[in-house]
Each structure stands twice: as C-alpha cells, then as structure tokens.
Design an enzyme around this catalytic site. Structure first.
Site, PDB file in Angstrom:
ATOM      1  CD  GLU A   1      -9.274   1.173 -16.573  1.00 31.35           C
ATOM      2  OE1 GLU A   1      -9.710   2.162 -17.176  1.00 31.35           O
ATOM      3  OE2 GLU A   1      -9.315   1.041 -15.354  1.00 31.35           O
TER       4      GLU A   1
ATOM      5  CG  HIS B   1      15.836   3.370  -2.779  1.00 33.89           C
ATOM      6  ND1 HIS B   1      15.362   4.338  -3.622  1.00 33.89           N
ATOM      7  CD2 HIS B   1      15.261   3.614  -1.565  1.00 33.89           C
ATOM      8  CE1 HIS B   1      14.532   5.128  -2.947  1.00 33.89           C
ATOM      9  NE2 HIS B   1      14.458   4.714  -1.709  1.00 33.89           N
TER      10      HIS B   1
ATOM     11  NE  ARG C   1      23.737   3.517   0.931  1.00 34.99           N
ATOM     12  CZ  ARG C   1      24.220   2.498   1.615  1.00 34.99           C
ATOM     13  NH1 ARG C   1      24.069   2.437   2.925  1.00 34.99           N
ATOM     14  NH2 ARG C   1      24.846   1.528   0.983  1.00 34.99           N
TER      15      ARG C   1
ATOM     16  N   GLY D   1     -17.272  -5.577 -16.034  1.00 30.39           N
ATOM     17  CA  GLY D   1     -16.841  -6.828 -16.638  1.00 30.39           C
ATOM     18  C   GLY D   1     -16.852  -6.785 -18.151  1.00 30.39           C
TER      19      GLY D   1
ATOM     20  CB  THR E   1     -11.094  -8.519 -19.864  1.00 35.18           C
ATOM     21  OG1 THR E   1     -10.737  -7.145 -20.030  1.00 35.18           O
ATOM     22  CG2 THR E   1      -9.989  -9.402 -20.403  1.00 35.18           C
TER      23      THR E   1
ATOM     24  CB  SER F   1       1.925   0.548 -23.988  1.00 32.98           C
ATOM     25  OG  SER F   1       2.080   1.007 -22.666  1.00 32.98           O
TER      26      SER F   1
ATOM     27  N   GLY G   1     -10.098  -9.299 -25.048  1.00 30.62           N
ATOM     28  CA  GLY G   1      -9.546  -8.314 -24.144  1.00 30.62           C
ATOM     29  C   GLY G   1      -9.561  -7.004 -24.892  1.00 30.62           C
TER      30      GLY G   1
END
Lengths: 408, 249
Positions: free
Chosen positions: A387, A362, A292, A126, A128, A390, A133
């Site tokens: 975590e 797809h 396909r 624990g 954040t 970016s 953050g």
C-alpha cells in the site's frame, strides 16, 4: 495500554473483545497457519460472526455501525497476535469493501456490501500490475467499450484475497490515449468463484452460489511470501472479462482519484497493523527477558536489555499517536493524506526495528519458530512495502511540504 | 420468562496483584477489571434460556460506579437491561451483599435467578445461596447443566466421583460452575446496541457487616524445582525426596 484522547468506553469494549478473541482463537493456531501458509477459514467465519469484517458500515448495509477508530483498534489488536489475520480483515474492509461503500450507487451497495460486511464472501482490490505499482499512471489493463458491456483484459498482481475472495474492485483504462497520464482510468466491480470451494463449504462462509460471477476473471498462482503467510496473495487475471456497464464503480475516468482516496485510509490500516505487530513483539520480549536467566539473573535485569525495551516502547508509543491521530482526522472528515503517510511510514519502520530487536533479545530461541518473534519479524517487512512503499510515503509527505515552493 | 443474573466486577485473572499501602486492600492502579468469569457462564445460560423460552434478562450488580462497564459487557452479550446497586465499596461480608441483592430481586418477580458459583476475587462462594435463603427460594449451586420446562427445572452438579441430578420448581436460584456452557463474545453489534439499553443506578447504603479485612499478604513464592535424574533410574531418588524431603508420600 496508554490513554489517548480519542478513546471512549465503547472503544475499550471493542479492544477487550478483539484482544480476548485473538488470544483465545488466533494465538493457538497462528504458528501452524504460518508454517503451512494456510488461510484461516475457521477464524474468518468467527470474525464475520463477531462483526469484525464489516465494523464500520451501517447496520442497513449489514455492518455494525461503528466508527473508524473502532476499526483501527480491531486491526491493531488482531496484528498484536497475528499480522496475517489482521491484513485479512483490513484488506477486506478498506480495500475490498470501502470503495463500493464510498463510490458505489444504491444498487451496487445493496448487492455487494451486505455480503462483504457479514463476511459471507471476501473482497479485494486490484490496482497493482506488472508495469504499474506505485506508478498507477502505468496501468495497462484495458476496458474496451462494447456498447452494453466492457471487455476487460489485463493482469493485477499481489492482490490480497485474489484466490479466496469473490468480489473485487479493479482499475482499468477506458481511454487509450488520455490527455493526462493518470486520466482515463475507471473502476469496475468484478466477481469470481473462490478458489477454496471445499473449505468455504465446510465452514459455511466464503462462497455465495447466487452471486453472478464475471466470465473471464480467474486467480493466478499463489505467492510464496516471506511474511503474512496465512493471508492469500495472488494474481488476478482478466481475460476477455465481460463486465456489464452497471458494474462501473463511480464516475468513469475518475478511477485514479478514487483509488488514491482508498489508499489513504488503507495506509492508516497498514500503520495499525505495524503498530499492533510491534506491540506484540514488545510484550513477547518483556515476557521472555524477565523469565530467561543468564549469569544467574534475568536478562531483563541487564541495562542493555532495559535500554532496548525502553526504545521499543517509546517508538511504539510515538507510532500509536500518529496512527490514531490520522484515524481521528479521517473519521472527522479532515485532510489526512499527509498524516496517513506519516503514520504508515513511521509505524512500519518502527515495527521493523522493534521486531528485529525482539528477535535479538530472544537470542537463539528468537531465530526458531518455537517463539513467535521470528514470524513477527518476517511479518513486519511488508508493512514498509505494501500500500505504498516507505519511499512513496516520503514523496507524499514531501509533496505536501513543498507545495507552496517552486521545485523544478 | 423473567431471568435475573447477578454479576460482579473483579480483577482480570491475568493481573499481577499488588497489595495497597494500607496492607488491607489491593492496589487498583493499572489493574484491568473484567466481568467475573463464573458470572459469564451465568449470563450465557440466561441468554440461552431467553432464546429458548422468550422473556427478558436483567443483570444486577452491586458495586462502585465503575461497575457500569461490567454491566455494559453483559448487555453487549445480549442481556436486556441492567441495575447497578451503587455502593462506595463492596463489603467482604457476603451477607451484607446478599441482603442488598435480595432486596432488589424481591421486587422483580423473577422466574429464575442466576449467579456465578463464586467471584474470583474473594472466592467466597456464599452470596448466591444466601440470596436464595433470604428470598425463600430453592437453590442449586455449582451446576454444570440446566434444563427448564414450564415451572420446573432439572440441574446437574458434579459431586465427588459422581453426578447429582436435582429437580426443583421455579422460581429458583442457581449458581453456575465452569463447564455449564461456552460464553459468547459480545459481538460488535451487541456493543453498539448495549449503549441504548436501560441501565438504572440505585444508591445503596451498606454497613460493613460482621467481617473485616485485617491484613492481606501474597502467597509465599514457589521455590524452584529440582531435577533428581532422568528415566526409571531416577525413581528411587524421586520417591526418597517425596517421602523424606517433601513429606508428601
């Protein structure tokens, strides 16, 4: 599977085991668990039995005594089939257990690690908070020294296993006005009952009635997430939590430094999740496009498809090298902060591109839950956020680049 | 109880087989090899016997250097030691293989010897029973259940439309059929322990025996199916196609 200089025959055995397990036990249930946002208790029990929830800890502490690269292989192979299972394993291991192994005293290790390493109970971390953050210096949870115990008040958000887990390492301020903004933060071990008592009793893991629980620690509401839907994410609430002094983890006031170390290895783990997930999406795309048919030929025979597949594979290979290189540095006790940030940054962004491309390849089917790629695309996004976003990874990397220059 | 299990290294069932340039062997590049799935049942059953009655489990494998990995897999599952009968290649002739295995097993004073009923590479289904014959031991093939009490055992085998129950005395040879048990995964700790377990390598010199591979070819590709219609209305057309086109009814 590419050959990397980091891998031994034993690593291959670990990979074979986890791949076999993931294909047989996880693949058939992954879609349903995601749709229902249901925690995979049955598979948690099985992962515990195989040793996947305590792979790197010593045999004395109930682990399998494997090296860190083996652990990264486990995380990668789980994510290749389902990211939720992978984050369950990695959050439990790197976030929930490793701080106690790394910073705990003998007694704390003996009391908590065997329970966690065997998968008998789940752990979490624990850090954040609503106001803290990436900016950990903003921690507001406060631990008041009451002589023989601490009284802790505060709230931790987006905590993996806050509901299902029983053992947590949390951070809290022990000084109201520290000299440094990131100073005066300490780590504590707190415990609570799992929210899933019935499920835990049914499968035989997840709850230890003999573990003394911390009064005042509870789980908040479950987050309704875009991805990682079969993993448990909640608020961890500390309301007049009575924490005995013996539960202070590591040196008081060193909490900030300690969790930075925990996050470093956590980042390599997230990089491995992203890598596995991207690899899974590539393999699904290879299968689908060579099956396909459109205009009388497989869509894999079109150059556009081939270019897309080649780009995915190349980026995945680059991510693989970064992730395993960072893991190797970590395993060998070498500086790895920048390498871990680079591995997480690149792997998670490559994973987002690969899974998005997989859905595109797809076509309409990729947009339905009939095929796993839409889940993979949703599961990919959080790797760029959790975590350390970016953006934070870029700051970590830039800080290292500029350390010898005066940047005002 | 001393239990022997004979195992073989085979291409993974999911491997797409390519035929080598000589037209007589498979192209092994990029092929993943595994412990023969039927041998997994044999290893699992041996481990269960050991858990029940105590003793040790020895795995014996005739194969190339690379078969060490396969033996390690069995050791990681829980077998105690391994013997590799190292050959430059595994001959196709089951009698040559059986002779080499029997020569090794003869010295081991085993109470029970288990095989998979067949290896999924050549589907020969011969070596286990040949070894029993060479050693002069009773043998029961393709068993789906095994119970051992002291020096006797009962095994069950599935025969056309019925179950056959066979009683026999030990020592004996049995071969395992799918359904005998659910093989365990080699847990992480098993993988770690396997590294320290004894694996003896013995060179063996084998002739090719009486069989030679002349040519390998892939089975013909299956033709695409045809949908003749939907619902009960389509039945006559389907019957007609099965009778006159496919000529199967």
């Amino acid at each position: 599977m590419s050959e990397l200089p980091y891998f031994t025959a034993e690593h291959q055995q670990v990979r074979d085991l986890v791949r076999d397990f993931a294909e047989s036990e996880i693949k058939p249930v992954a879609r349903e668990l995601d749709l229902q946002s249901k925690f995979p208790w049955e598979n948690v029990r099985k992962m515990g039995e195989l040793g996947l929830l305590g792979s790197t800890w010593s045999v004395e502490l109930g682990g399998a005594g494997m090296d860190y690269i083996s652990y990264i292989i486990i995380v990668e192979e789980l994510a290749r089939v389902d990211a939720s299972h992978s984050i369950t394993c990695s959050a439990h291991t790197t976030l929930g257990t490793s701080p106690i192994v790394q910073f705990g005293n003998e007694e704390q290790q003996q009391r908590y690690v065997p329970l966690l390493a065997s998968g008998k109970v789940l752990g979490g971390f624990g850090l954040t908070e609503p106001g803290a953050g990436s900016d950990a210096g903003g921690t507001e949870t406060f631990a008041e020294d009451k002589g023989d115990h601490f009284l802790i008040n505060g709230s931790k958000i987006f905590i993996t296993h806050a509901g299902v887990g029983e053992i947590f390492v949390i951070t809290a301020r022990t000084e109201r006005k520290p000299a440094k903004r990131t100073g005066g933060i300490s780590s504590f071990i707190v415990t609570k009952d799992t929210t899933d008592l019935a499920e835990a009793e049914a499968v035989g893991v997840g709850h230890d009635p003999d573990l003394v629980k911390t009064p005042g620690v509870t789980a908040g509401k479950k987050e309704d997430k875009m991805g990682w839907r079969a993993s448990d994410t909640r608020e961890l609430v500390l309301e007049d939590a009575v924490v005995p002094k013996e539960n202070v983890l590591g040196e008081p006031g060193k909490g900030f430094i300690n969790f930075l170390k925990t996050l470093d290895s956590g980042r390599i783990g997230v990089g491995a999740i992203a890598l596995g997930l991207a690899q899974g999406a590539l393999e699904e795309s290879l299968k689908y496009t060579s099956d396909r048919k459109q205009f009388g030929r497989t869509i894999a025979s079109f150059q556009n498809t081939q270019f897309a597949l080649a780009d995915m594979a190349t980026e995945i290979e680059a991510a693989r090298h970064l992730v395993y290189h960072a893991a190797w540095l970590y395993q060998n006790g070498k500086p790895h902060t920048t390498a871990a940030a680079m591995a997480k940054l690149y792997a998670s962004e490559a994973c987002m591109r690969a899974t998005t491309k997989a859905v595109q390849l797809h076509g309409g089917y990729g947009y339905t839950t009939e095929y796993p790629v839409e889940r993979m695309m949703r599961d990919a996004k959080v790797n760029e956020i959790g975590e350390g976003t970016s953006e934070i990874q870029r700051l970590v990397i830039a800080r290292d680049l500029l350390k010898d220059y005066a940047v005002a | 109880m001393k239990i022997g299990v004979c195992i073989k290294r085979v291409p993974d069932t999911e491997t797409r087989i390519k035929i080598g340039a000589d037209g007589k062997s498979i192209d092994e590049s990029g092929v993943k090899f595994v412990l023969n799935p039927f041998d997994e049942y044999a290893v699992e059953e041996a481990l269960k016997l050991k858990e029940q009655a105590g003793g040790e489990v020895v795995v014996v494998c005739l194969g190339t250097e690379a078969s060490q990995e396969t033996i390690r897999t069995a050791l990681a599952m829980g077998a105690d030691s391994g013997v590799l009968l190292k050959a430059s290649a595994v001959p196709l002739d089951p009698l040559v293989v059986a002779r080499a295995l029997a020569a090794e097993l003869e010295q081991g004073a085993f109470d029970m010897i288990l095989f998979g009923k067949l290896a999924i590479d050549d589907y020969g289904q011969a070596v286990g029973t040949m070894v029993a014959e060479l050693l002069g031991l009773p043998s029961v093939s393709a068993i789906t259940r095994l119970e051992v009490t002291d020096n006797t055992a009962t095994a069950q085998r599935e025969v056309e439309g019925a179950l056959e129950v066979v009683e026999f005395s030990l020592p004996a040879v049995v071969t395992a059929e799918k359904g005998l048990n659910e093989p365990r995964y080699p847990a992480l700790r098993g993988i770690m322990l396997a590294k320290k377990k004894p694996l003896e390598i013995k060179e063996v010199d084998l002739d090719q025996g009486g069989m030679e591979v002349v040519e390998l070819t892939l089975p013909p590709e299956r033709k695409a199916g045809r949908i003749v219609g939907e619902g009960p209305d389509a039945v006559p057309a389907l019957v007609d196609a099965l009778r006159n086109e496919a000529k199967v009814v």
